[in-house]
Design an enzyme around this catalytic site. Sequence first.
Site, PDB file in Angstrom:
ATOM      1  N   CYS A   1       2.624   3.952  12.204  1.00  0.00           N
ATOM      2  CA  CYS A   1       3.180   3.872  10.847  1.00  0.00           C
ATOM      3  C   CYS A   1       5.134   4.653  11.479  1.00  0.00           C
ATOM      4  O   CYS A   1       5.917   4.433  10.636  1.00  0.00           O
ATOM      5  CB  CYS A   1       2.840   4.769   9.738  1.00  0.00           C
TER       6      CYS A   1
ATOM      7  N   GLY B   1       0.626  -0.935   0.186  1.00  0.00           N
ATOM      8  CA  GLY B   1      -0.447   0.335  -0.037  1.00  0.00           C
ATOM      9  C   GLY B   1       0.817   1.157   0.265  1.00  0.00           C
ATOM     10  O   GLY B   1       0.525   2.369  -1.128  1.00  0.00           O
TER      11      GLY B   1
ATOM     12  N   GLN C   1      -7.833   2.143   4.825  1.00  0.00           N
ATOM     13  CA  GLN C   1      -8.113   1.373   6.444  1.00  0.00           C
ATOM     14  C   GLN C   1     -10.410   0.915   6.411  1.00  0.00           C
ATOM     15  O   GLN C   1     -10.177   0.385   6.990  1.00  0.00           O
ATOM     16  CB  GLN C   1      -8.288   2.587   7.586  1.00  0.00           C
TER      17      GLN C   1
END
Length: 377
Positions: free
Chosen positions: A321, A69, A178
Amino acid sequence: MAYLDAASTEPLHPAARDALLAAIDAGWADPARLYGTARRAQMLLERARAEVAELIGARPDEVSFTASGTQAVHLGVLGTLAGRRRAGNRLVAGAVEHSSVLHAGALHERDGGEVEIVGVSRTGRVDADAFAEAVARPGTALACLQTANHEVGTLQPVEEAARACREAGVPLLVDAAQSAGRLPVPEGWSVLTASAHKWGGPAGVGVLAVRKGVRWRSPLPEDERERRRVPGFENVPAIVAAAAALRARAEEAEAEGRRLSALVDRIRAEVPRLVPDVEVVGDPVLRLPHIVTFSCLYVEGEALLTELDKAGFAVSSGSSCTASTLRPSHVLEAMGVLTHGNVRVSLPRGASEDDVDRFLAVLPDIVRRIRSSLGVH
């Protein structure tokens, strides 16, 4: 161990496992070649592409598969900026975008581009009017807005942003990492990105969809694979499994989303009642069904995670992240809420009421013990 970190990655969906095992035998050959086994791999790849395209509301020739992604976002942002160079060098993005968007923006700035960041409310929702004003400024080449935030679950005003972008003639990149497989893909996107392991597919498969007519040029050396958008050999078995998982999740989404949302509502209501000095963050209504985040005063998030791990719960804290950098979450900072003592609970497919009951039972004593060790009573 109760796994409550689905926003990081979902366990492999059974439909993905079955498809993966079958495709390992049938789809291992190079889909770019002309012999029988290669043609079979090519057929599987194109069938998966058509399935993913249908589920995200795209044409098959608009969809490319990437290695992640993050790679999809990098190629989406930098490729669109490169293709739109004559229109200008301004990039507009929300303040709570995933780090992959912000890192691509930082690279754009280092190369002489301009980046405008649009702020968010205390619930983490981008100001739609400010976003519209930003994209209308001369020289805007691209705007980016996620469907929902990965740390606090707040849904973003994508349709309003898409309308503003359409009026300004600016393409909109929507990061659906998400929400894909959990909620319908909102309309109005020009470039869409997603990640298969977030919906129960295997890791190593990202989706980059570019609408017909959007100018896009690869920021990388040209390669003939994936419509010249993504270099390297396609992982056909993983792509087939990703498509199977997305189909299965889409079929389950309404019922499972309703069930998980009720469990999240319970956590949102019970944590502040059971634990003093706690702030539950994110929008209570306009939110993903499976994410809830709260922050505890006088407690470090890492200490909380360690003790919850010992008690049998896998959860995450702070910026998922950028946790390894030990920097406060840019999402929580932008929202103006507590950035320490943060816990994100994200319920995977099949999470049980019993998991939530046990979590709510152990949490108050864990917080009390940590605070007590610091002399806070």
